[in-house]
Structure formats: structure tokens, C-alpha cells
Design a protein around this motif. Structure first.
Motif, PDB file in Angstrom:
ATOM      1  N   ASP A 121       0.854  -1.186   0.000  1.00  0.00           N
ATOM      2  CA  ASP A 121       0.000   0.000   0.000  1.00  0.00           C
ATOM      3  C   ASP A 121       0.891   1.237   0.000  1.00  0.00           C
ATOM      4  OD1 ASP A 121      -1.770   2.037   0.431  1.00  0.00           O
ATOM      5  OD2 ASP A 121      -2.777   1.125   2.149  1.00  0.00           O
ATOM      6  N   ASP A 122       0.956   1.927  -1.146  1.00  0.00           N
ATOM      7  CA  ASP A 122       1.857   3.067  -1.290  1.00  0.00           C
ATOM      8  C   ASP A 122       1.458   4.260  -0.427  1.00  0.00           C
ATOM      9  OD1 ASP A 122       3.321   1.645  -3.131  1.00  0.00           O
ATOM     10  OD2 ASP A 122       2.194   2.418  -4.854  1.00  0.00           O
ATOM     11  N   GLU A 123       0.213   4.258   0.059  1.00  0.00           N
ATOM     12  CA  GLU A 123      -0.258   5.383   0.858  1.00  0.00           C
ATOM     13  C   GLU A 123      -0.077   5.158   2.359  1.00  0.00           C
ATOM     14  OE1 GLU A 123      -4.133   6.804  -0.277  1.00  0.00           O
ATOM     15  OE2 GLU A 123      -3.922   5.973  -2.296  1.00  0.00           O
ATOM     16  N   ALA A 124       0.647   4.104   2.738  1.00  0.00           N
ATOM     17  CA  ALA A 124       0.787   3.755   4.147  1.00  0.00           C
ATOM     18  C   ALA A 124       1.531   4.835   4.923  1.00  0.00           C
ATOM     19  CB  ALA A 124       1.522   2.420   4.288  1.00  0.00           C
ATOM     20  N   THR A 125       0.914   5.280   6.009  1.00  0.00           N
ATOM     21  CA  THR A 125       1.530   6.236   6.939  1.00  0.00           C
ATOM     22  C   THR A 125       1.190   5.804   8.351  1.00  0.00           C
ATOM     23  OG1 THR A 125      -0.430   7.659   6.827  1.00  0.00           O
ATOM     24  CG2 THR A 125       1.387   8.179   5.319  1.00  0.00           C
ATOM     25  N   ALA A 126       1.828   6.422   9.327  1.00  0.00           N
ATOM     26  CA  ALA A 126       1.568   6.083  10.730  1.00  0.00           C
ATOM     27  C   ALA A 126       0.097   6.319  11.068  1.00  0.00           C
ATOM     28  CB  ALA A 126       2.465   6.909  11.644  1.00  0.00           C
ATOM     29  N   CYS A 127      -0.495   5.354  11.798  1.00  0.00           N
ATOM     30  CA  CYS A 127      -1.937   5.404  12.046  1.00  0.00           C
ATOM     31  C   CYS A 127      -2.317   6.295  13.220  1.00  0.00           C
ATOM     32  CB  CYS A 127      -2.482   3.997  12.275  1.00  0.00           C
ATOM     33  SG  CYS A 127      -1.969   3.223  13.848  1.00  0.00           S
ATOM     34  N   GLY A 128      -1.399   6.442  14.202  1.00  0.00           N
ATOM     35  CA  GLY A 128      -1.719   7.244  15.379  1.00  0.00           C
ATOM     36  C   GLY A 128      -2.599   6.533  16.378  1.00  0.00           C
ATOM     37  N   ARG A 129      -2.906   5.232  16.142  1.00  0.00           N
ATOM     38  CA  ARG A 129      -3.843   4.524  17.025  1.00  0.00           C
ATOM     39  C   ARG A 129      -3.238   3.307  17.693  1.00  0.00           C
ATOM     40  NH1 ARG A 129      -6.091   4.928  12.085  1.00  0.00           N
ATOM     41  NH2 ARG A 129      -5.886   2.668  11.783  1.00  0.00           N
ATOM     42  N   CYS A 130      -2.243   2.679  17.076  1.00  0.00           N
ATOM     43  CA  CYS A 130      -1.722   1.408  17.601  1.00  0.00           C
ATOM     44  C   CYS A 130      -0.945   1.649  18.886  1.00  0.00           C
ATOM     45  CB  CYS A 130      -0.853   0.723  16.551  1.00  0.00           C
ATOM     46  SG  CYS A 130       0.732   1.538  16.251  1.00  0.00           S
ATOM     47  N   ASP A 131      -0.527   0.561  19.534  1.00  0.00           N
ATOM     48  CA  ASP A 131       0.163   0.697  20.823  1.00  0.00           C
ATOM     49  C   ASP A 131       1.487   1.433  20.687  1.00  0.00           C
ATOM     50  OD1 ASP A 131       1.341  -1.364  19.409  1.00  0.00           O
ATOM     51  OD2 ASP A 131       1.414  -2.768  21.089  1.00  0.00           O
ATOM     52  N   ASN A 132       2.138   1.315  19.528  1.00  0.00           N
ATOM     53  CA  ASN A 132       3.402   2.031  19.339  1.00  0.00           C
ATOM     54  C   ASN A 132       3.192   3.514  19.030  1.00  0.00           C
ATOM     55  OD1 ASN A 132       4.997  -0.202  19.827  1.00  0.00           O
ATOM     56  ND2 ASN A 132       5.133  -0.786  17.679  1.00  0.00           N
ATOM     57  N   CYS A 133       2.071   3.838  18.399  1.00  0.00           N
ATOM     58  CA  CYS A 133       1.789   5.245  18.081  1.00  0.00           C
ATOM     59  C   CYS A 133       1.180   5.983  19.267  1.00  0.00           C
ATOM     60  CB  CYS A 133       0.824   5.336  16.902  1.00  0.00           C
ATOM     61  SG  CYS A 133       1.541   4.951  15.284  1.00  0.00           S
ATOM     62  N   ALA A 134       0.234   5.345  19.948  1.00  0.00           N
ATOM     63  CA  ALA A 134      -0.552   6.042  20.964  1.00  0.00           C
ATOM     64  C   ALA A 134      -0.347   5.507  22.373  1.00  0.00           C
ATOM     65  CB  ALA A 134      -2.033   5.947  20.588  1.00  0.00           C
ATOM     66  N   GLY A 135       0.524   4.511  22.529  1.00  0.00           N
ATOM     67  CA  GLY A 135       0.723   3.918  23.843  1.00  0.00           C
ATOM     68  C   GLY A 135      -0.170   2.703  24.038  1.00  0.00           C
ATOM     69  N   ALA A 136       0.333   1.763  24.831  1.00  0.00           N
ATOM     70  CA  ALA A 136      -0.401   0.518  25.053  1.00  0.00           C
ATOM     71  C   ALA A 136      -1.673   0.780  25.855  1.00  0.00           C
ATOM     72  CB  ALA A 136       0.484  -0.491  25.783  1.00  0.00           C
ATOM     73  N   ARG A 137      -2.763   0.167  25.444  1.00  0.00           N
ATOM     74  CA  ARG A 137      -4.030   0.298  26.165  1.00  0.00           C
ATOM     75  C   ARG A 137      -4.238  -0.832  27.160  1.00  0.00           C
ATOM     76  NH1 ARG A 137      -4.105   1.340  21.307  1.00  0.00           N
ATOM     77  NH2 ARG A 137      -4.797  -0.716  20.610  1.00  0.00           N
ATOM     78  N   PHE A 138      -3.410  -1.871  27.063  1.00  0.00           N
ATOM     79  CA  PHE A 138      -3.526  -3.005  27.977  1.00  0.00           C
ATOM     80  C   PHE A 138      -2.142  -3.350  28.505  1.00  0.00           C
ATOM     81  CE2 PHE A 138      -6.904  -3.410  24.822  1.00  0.00           C
ATOM     82  CZ  PHE A 138      -8.026  -3.538  25.625  1.00  0.00           C
ATOM     83  N   ASP A 139      -2.067  -3.653  29.807  1.00  0.00           N
ATOM     84  CA  ASP A 139      -0.785  -4.094  30.358  1.00  0.00           C
ATOM     85  C   ASP A 139      -0.761  -5.615  30.412  1.00  0.00           C
ATOM     86  OD1 ASP A 139      -2.061  -5.020  32.730  1.00  0.00           O
ATOM     87  OD2 ASP A 139      -1.987  -2.996  33.570  1.00  0.00           O
ATOM     88  N   ASP A 140       0.379  -6.156  30.854  1.00  0.00           N
ATOM     89  CA  ASP A 140       0.548  -7.607  30.845  1.00  0.00           C
ATOM     90  C   ASP A 140       0.272  -8.244  32.198  1.00  0.00           C
ATOM     91  OD1 ASP A 140       2.692  -6.676  32.254  1.00  0.00           O
ATOM     92  OD2 ASP A 140       4.234  -7.562  30.965  1.00  0.00           O
ATOM     93  N   LYS A 141      -0.354  -7.517  33.102  1.00  0.00           N
ATOM     94  CA  LYS A 141      -0.595  -8.039  34.449  1.00  0.00           C
ATOM     95  C   LYS A 141      -1.721  -9.058  34.448  1.00  0.00           C
ATOM     96  CE  LYS A 141       1.098  -4.026  37.048  1.00  0.00           C
ATOM     97  NZ  LYS A 141       1.715  -3.398  35.879  1.00  0.00           N
ATOM     98  N   VAL A 142      -1.530 -10.112  35.237  1.00  0.00           N
ATOM     99  CA  VAL A 142      -2.575 -11.123  35.417  1.00  0.00           C
ATOM    100  C   VAL A 142      -2.714 -11.421  36.900  1.00  0.00           C
ATOM    101  CG1 VAL A 142      -2.188 -12.169  33.145  1.00  0.00           C
ATOM    102  CG2 VAL A 142      -0.951 -13.046  35.115  1.00  0.00           C
ATOM    103  N   SER A 143      -3.897 -11.798  37.309  1.00  0.00           N
ATOM    104  CA  SER A 143      -4.139 -12.097  38.720  1.00  0.00           C
ATOM    105  C   SER A 143      -3.584 -13.467  39.068  1.00  0.00           C
ATOM    106  CB  SER A 143      -5.631 -12.053  39.023  1.00  0.00           C
ATOM    107  OG  SER A 143      -6.306 -13.113  38.352  1.00  0.00           O
ATOM    108  N   THR A 144      -3.253 -13.635  40.333  1.00  0.00           N
ATOM    109  CA  THR A 144      -2.750 -14.932  40.807  1.00  0.00           C
ATOM    110  C   THR A 144      -3.779 -16.023  40.591  1.00  0.00           C
ATOM    111  OG1 THR A 144      -1.381 -13.823  42.465  1.00  0.00           O
ATOM    112  CG2 THR A 144      -1.841 -16.171  42.801  1.00  0.00           C
ATOM    113  N   ALA A 145      -5.055 -15.705  40.860  1.00  0.00           N
ATOM    114  CA  ALA A 145      -6.112 -16.708  40.717  1.00  0.00           C
ATOM    115  C   ALA A 145      -6.245 -17.157  39.265  1.00  0.00           C
ATOM    116  CB  ALA A 145      -7.438 -16.137  41.215  1.00  0.00           C
ATOM    117  N   ALA A 146      -6.200 -16.177  38.345  1.00  0.00           N
ATOM    118  CA  ALA A 146      -6.327 -16.529  36.932  1.00  0.00           C
ATOM    119  C   ALA A 146      -5.131 -17.359  36.475  1.00  0.00           C
ATOM    120  CB  ALA A 146      -6.453 -15.270  36.082  1.00  0.00           C
TER     121      ALA A 146
END
Length: 723
Positions: A477-502
Motif C-alpha cells: 500500500d503506497d499510501e501507508a503512513t503512521a496510524c496514530g492509534r496502535c500501541d506504538n503510536c498512541a501507547g499501550a491500552r492493555f498491560d501484561d498483568k494477570v491475577s494470581t487466581a487466573a
């Protein structure tokens, strides 16, 4: 056609669109690029190739064009579509626009005669057919010529499947060349896909006659999906990935799809998430057709949070408000990945897309790569067998003579059929006698492209740049540019933490050892053709009992532990303590389960009186130590080993073809007189221990030998099964 005529046609097209999308206000309008495609098909009767992102509205183009062409007196539209779920969506969408659509595919064989009669009577506006139908002898010779003569529009959906450079190559699709050649002059053709880079686009255009030098329209648009927010979570192991889903699935918007690479993983994840209270359903190649339809309906109606699916769902599902797509494991191609994530966010402003890569991904990629087009000697052998037969041969008849698994043999024959070397007829396949050249350079190039795609997926997971831009560039795609939405553009929306029970729950689910190993009950067909006098049902007195394995190699739990022990490169060594302890747990659960020898049930099986190992050419230490450990813990004697006959140590055992494998095992596996004497004296059943069962035939042949030598029963026990 005059400008006024075109303006009137455009107004009619917008009216059809309004019915299609359920617009009662009369404000629905085709976008200009959609109208350009429809105008080319209806006004100019041209051929068009449309490469546009998922959600662009490719189905609107062919349904609106169908309505307009039918109003002008054209014959029905024929849509070649690869997936049943997609066909069901299309039939429902057509009905909204007042278009009568029917399908002919593997799931509705009982309706074929009725559908064909309706088509002949002019009662069907759209006929959807699967590509496999195109080379069914009856359909190809009787139905297809009439369809080609009468069709008003030919649509090739998911057209990247035509190209062997594409991620979902299907040989049957190349039959379209025959249909294209038989189309009357002036019949328009539309090919559509959402996932084709420049190389695939050029290949498809050439094959469909829509390339350079033809009066055709090629519409290729930008592939950005503004609703998608892409992200990658690198988690420690499979248990952490399951735990993350257990903790966070409810936070993902709406309902969605969780993709896995294997059936086993889909079933594991489904079981765990249900334990966590999440309403989910699995959708795999093992799912019955009725259950698939129910699962699709449940997702469409938001009665489930997610379908946990393999590529059996793949491209073929249309839910505009799908809120998320999560991949537990990386697909081997960024193009395939983009296709699957494109199911999300088609009718909503925001959808989450997450990739949770795993250590097992590489091994799964390698497995699928191993079933590529066969080497030349196997192809030549198949051509020789057909040439010498002098009559049509069915797949079961051919399989014993060519040393190829049936599914791989069928795919190879379809390619040879397209190349003109063989032909499918009633009763099977025949040789055409036409010369054929093995294109080793082309097959090697395809293999290199696959390797490059795998590297691209590794790069996607690790990139610090824009992820959407990365995927778009993979699709040229020749028109590809930065999206501004992904985790690398806008920061991660989810962390990698999980509960002990899970995490504890996930470890418990994945760490639960034990998989039932169903015994082979029928000998493979065609053994007489290779000189083995075995056929039909295996007699009860020679049959193995149901067995057990510690896990499947495709599991994301025990599979990840067992895979390094059982690869071809792994050094031979005694069984690790944690693995042997888990096997002991499997045996204990097995013994106490329904019908087990320690269950106390009136019909309980008798307790094994000893352990027998299978000789291993690759891992003798591993197998012997496992057998010794089981005998020690179970306080049973290690009775001996089923060995290979002298001189057969270097004999190749087929890994793909059942009849060839049984023939070799039948001729080489031996129960020595000393072991037979011990079995007769022991007077009871035995545990038969091996490292890996990939087809079940080694266990079946060894069990037959042990039963005939005096064992009163055989309980197979292996570390892993392949599936």
C-alpha cells in the motif's frame, strides 16, 4: 450509453443499495469507487479486479450490479466463494435487497437438484458455488457449461486464492480459467479481495484476463482501517496468555473472535474461559456444520462474548459490529493476519486487535510448511501409477501406491489437473498423457516467500514503529503512513498483568495431563495392492484398548513441554522427572476412570500385568527409561520390547501414507520368542509404551503382534500424539 442513461443507472444503483443496507430514508449513496466498479460491469460489460480493504463494500458492488443486470434481462450472477460462513452471510444480505440467492456447496448436497432446477427455471438471481464444485465431474461436465452460457455476471470472491503467492492458495480456483474461456462475449467479470500485495494482484489479474492489454478496470485502494487499534502483548508463557484472557476478556468491546493456530489450542482456551465464566464457543475444523451455524448465529446475536476459532472461520464471517480480534499465536503471514483482523470494526468506530505470540508458533509454522507441494519423485510416481492403471483410480486406490497422505495427494492432483497432466472423471482420476514439467524453481521460490512472510510476522511482533503502517506496507500500500492509534503510536491500552487466581487456574487447565488415544479399528484400504493380507475391521482379539498420552504436540500446555523432547534434533536422554511424574498421574487417573482397572466397576478392565516398550530408532533411552519408570512405580515387571527385525534398521517408514506405513511395520516389527513366552506366562493385559503416536499405526500393528503372541489386552501409553 449516454450520460443521461448513466445518471439514471446511478440512481437505480443507489436505490438497490438502500434496500441492501436497510436504509428507509433514501439517503444511502454508493461511494464513487464503488460506482466506478458497478458502471464498468453494468454499463460497459467490462472485467474488473477490485483490491480493497475489508469493510469497503465489495459485496455491495456485486449485489447492486446483479440487480441492475437482472433488470436488463441478464442471466443469474455466479459467485465463486471459498467459505461456507461467507456464503450464509451473502444469502441473507441478498434477501434484504430483494435478490434470490442460493448455494451449492458441501454442506447442502441434499438441495443440489432443487437448486439447479430453480436456476434452470430462472428463479435464482445469484448462485454461490464453492471452488471445489468447479471440478466435480458431474458439475463440471453437465452444470458448468449451462451456467457459463447463461450467466450474466461472474464474481470471483477472495480472488487471492487463485494465486499460489497468496496466503490461501486453492488449486480448485484455477478451474475458473475454463469457465472464463466458455463465457459468451460481453459477460462482465468481477474479482475481489481484501488481501493482495502487488505480486498477488498481478498474478490474479493475469489469470483472470484482467491484466495489461485488456480493456479492464483495476481498482486498488488504501488499506487503512481507521477503526482498528493494533497491539501486541508479549507474555511469559501459555499460562500467562490464558490468564490474561481470563482477566481481561470482559474489558474488550462488544463481542469478537479469538483466533488460535490449532484445534487443540482452541479447545483448551474455550474450556478455560468457560471455567472463568466467559460465554465462549469453539469453532474449528472438527466442529459439525450444524454447530458451526449455531456458533455463527450466537456471535451475530451477541449471545457469546467470543468465538475461539481456527482459520476454519478465517475470512468467512461478516459481523459489522465485531468489537475485537485476539490472536493467541501468530499466523505465519502478515497478509493472512491482516485478513483475519479485518473482520473487526467494520461497522463501529473502534475495535481492539491484539496479538499474543507464543513459543510454539514456529513449530506450527514448520509443520504446515512441511506439507507443501511434494518432491518430484513422488509426483512422477503418481503419474506413473495413473498411466499404468489404464482406468480411473480413486484416492483410496491410489494412496497405497504413492506414499502420500490422502489430503496431500488430492491437493497435488488438483494442481496436476490444472496443469493438464491428469483429469478428474467419474470413478476417480486418469492420466491425460500430456507432458508435464516439475517447476522446481517456482516451488522453491514459493517456499522462500513463505519463509520471508514468517520473518515479517516476527518483525511485526517486535517493531517499535506503527503496526498498521507495517501491515499496509506488507500489502504494497503506497499510501501507508503512521496510524496514530496502535500501541506504538498512541501507547499501550492493555498491560501484561494477570491475577494470581487466573494464573493458577490457567496453569491447572494447561497442566492437566492426559489425552485419550483412540485405537485404530479398521485397516487402511488398499493393503492387498501392496502385498499385505489385512483388510476391513481389526478383529477384537487383535485390537488395542483405548490408550492415553500425556499431551498433544499442538497443545499450548503440555505440547510446549513435550515438543523440545520429541523434535528430530533433540538429543536422546532419559525421560525428565517432571514428565515421568505427569505420566504416572495420567495412569492413575486412567485406572480410576470409567472402566479403568482400579475403578471398582463390575465391568472394569483387568489390571495390566507388565510393561512392554516399543523399540525406538531415534530415542531408545527416552522410551526405555519411561517404560522402566512406569514399571517401577506401578510395581510391575518390564517384560520386554517389541523390536525391529534384523536388517530393517535403515528401512524408511512412511510418515504420510497409511497403507505404506502398515506394510513396512507389518514386515519389520517383531515379538521375539522370549517375549512371547513371558506374555503367555503373565496371563493378562500389558501397557505398551512409546514416545510419540503420529498416525496410530505403529501402536495398532504392535498391539496385534502382542495379542497374537499371548497378551490378553494391550493398553497403549505414549508421551504425545501429533494431532
Amino acid at each position: 450509453m449516454t450520460n443521461a442513461d448513466r445518471a439514471e443507472l446511478r440512481a437505480s444503483a443507489d436505490s438497490v443499495l438502500a434496500r441492501l443496507v436497510g436504509d428507509t430514508t433514501g439517503t444511502a449513496r454508493l461511494r464513487e469507487d464503488q460506482w466506478r466498479a458497478i458502471e464498468a460491469l453494468v454499463a460497459d460489460r467490462r472485467r474488473a479486479l477490485v483490491v480493497q480493504r475489508t469493510g469497503w463494500g465489495k459485496s455491495a458492488v456485486y449485489f447492486v450490479a446483479t440487480s441492475l443486470l437482472r433488470a436488463q434481462g441478464s442471466g443469474p450472477t455466479v459467485i465463486v466463494s471459498p467459505l461456507l460462513a461467507l456464503m450464509r452471510n451473502q444469502v441473507a444480505a441478498a434477501a434484504r435487497a430483494g435478490i434470490s440467492a442460493r448455494t451449492i456447496n458441501s454442506s447442502n448436497t441434499e438441495e443440489w437438484d432443487t437448486v439447479q432446477a430453480e436456476v434452470a427455471a430462472g428463479e435464482v438471481d445469484v448462485l454461490l458455488v464453492s471452488p471445489e464444485r468447479l471440478n466435480n465431474p458431474d458439475f463440471r461436465d453437465q452444470v458448468l457449461p449451462r451456467l457459463a452460457a447463461a450467466t450474466g455476471l461472474l464474481v470471483v470472491d477472495e480472488a487471492h486464492c487463485i494465486s499460489d503467492w497468496g496466503h490461501d492458495f486453492r488449486p480448485d480456483y484455477r478451474r475458473l480459467r475454463t469457465m472464463l474461456a466458455d463465457l459468451p462475449a460481453g459477460v462482465p467479470v468481477l474479482a475481489t479481495t481484501a488481501t493482495a500485495n502487488a505480486r498477488v494482484t498481478a498474478d490474479v489479474a493475469e489469470q483472470l484476463g484482467t491484466g495489461a492489454g485488456t480493456d479492464a478496470l483495476v481498482l486498488r485502494g488504501p488499506l487503512d482501517r481507521e477503526s482498528l487499534s493494533l497491539g501486541v502483548l508479549q507474555l511469559a508463557d501459555a499460562a500467562h496468555r490464558l490468564a490474561w484472557l481470563g482477566d481481561h476478556l470482559g474489558e474488550l468491546p462488544g463481542s469478537g473472535i479469538i483466533y488460535t493456530l490449532t484445534v487443540a489450542a482452541a479447545e483448551e482456551i474455550t474450556a478455560y474461559l468457560r471455567q472463568c465464566g466467559h460465554p465462549v464457543t469453539s469453532y474449528t475444523g472438527r466442529t459439525e456444520n450444524a454447530d458451526r451455524q449455531q456458533a455463527e448465529d450466537d456471535l451475530l446475536a451477541n449471545r457469546v462474548k467470543a468465538l475461539v476459532a481456527t482459520s476454519a472461520l478465517g475470512m468467512g464471517f461478516d459481523k459489522p459490529d465485531l468489537g475485537f480480534v485476539v490472536h493467541v499465536g501468530s499466523p505465519s503471514s502478515p497478509i493472512a493476519y491482516y485478513q483475519q483482523v479485518g473482520r473487526a470494526g467494520r461497522g463501529v468506530e473502534h475495535a481492539e486487535v491484539l496479538l499474543l505470540p507464543g513459543k510454539e508458533d514456529e513449530a506450527i509454522w514448520q509443520y504446515f510448511a512441511s506439507v507443501a507441494f511434494p518432491p518430484e519423485e513422488q509426483v512422477r510416481r503418481t503419474l506413473d501409477v495413473l498411466a499404468q492403471a489404464g482406468r480411473p483410480l480413486s484416492l483410496p486406490a491410489m494412496e497405497p501406491m504413492v506414499d502420500l497422505r490422502r489430503t496431500r495427494l488430492e491437493t497435488m492432483l488438483k494442481v496436476l489437473d490444472v496443469d493438464g497432466a491428469v483429469k478428474r472423471v467419474k470413478g476417480g482420476w486418469i492420466s491425460t498423457g500430456e507432458p508435464w514439467v516439475y517447476d522446481s524453481e517456482r516451488y522453491a521460490w514459493v517456499a522462500r516467500q513463505r519463509a520471508a512472510e514468517q520473518q515479517s510476522m516476527r518483525d511485526y511482533a517486535s517493531t517499535t514503529g506503527c503496526r498498521m503502517e507495517f501491515l499496509r506496507r506488507q500489502l504494497d500500500d503506497d499510501e501507508a503512513t503512521a496510524c496514530g492509534r496502535c500501541d506504538n503510536c498512541a501507547g499501550a491500552r492493555f498491560d501484561d498483568k494477570v491475577s494470581t487466581a487466573a494464573l493458577d487456574g490457567a496453569r491447572g487447565e494447561l497442566g492437566r495431563p492426559g489425552v485419550e488415544v483412540e485405537p485404530r479399528k479398521m485397516w487402511p484400504t488398499g493393503l492387498s495392492a501392496v502385498g499385505v493380507d489385512l483388510k476391513g475391521r481389526i478383529p477384537a482379539g487383535e485390537l488395542a484398548h483405548s490408550g492415553r498420552a500425556l499431551g498433544r504436540l499442538s497443545d499450548i500446555g503440555w505440547g510446549n513441554r513435550l515438543r523440545p523432547l520429541l523434535t528430530a534434533q533433540a538429543p536422546d536422554a532419559p525421560v525428565p522427572d517432571d514428565v515421568s511424574s505427569a505420566v504416572v498421574t495420567v495412569i492413575a487417573d486412567w485406572a480410576k476412570g470409567p472402566g479403568g482397572w482400579a475403578s471398582g466397576a463390575p465391568d472394569a478392565a483387568p489390571r495390566p500385568v507388565g510393561v512392554v516398550t516399543l523399540a525406538s530408532r531415534r530415542r531408545p533411552q527416552l522410551v526405555h527409561s519411561l517404560g522402566s519408570r512406569i514399571a517401577e512405580v506401578g510395581r510391575m515387571p518390564l517384560l520386554g520390547t517389541v523390536t525391529y527385525a534384523p536388517g530393517s534398521e535403515d528401512l524408511r517408514i512412511s510418515q504420510t501414507n497409511s497403507a505404506q506405513r502398515v506394510k513396512t511395520l507389518h514386515e519389520t516389527l517383531v515379538v521375539e520368542p522370549a517375549l512371547a513366552e513371558v506374555l503367555a506366562a503373565a496371563g493378562g493385559p500389558v501397557l505398551l509404551v512409546d514416545d510419540l503416536s503420529d498416525t496410530g499405526w505403529t501402536l495398532a500393528v504392535a498391539a496385534r503382534l502382542l495379542r497374537r503372541a499371548g497378551a490378553e489386552g494391550v493398553f497403549p501409553l505414549v508421551l504425545a500424539v501429533q494431532g
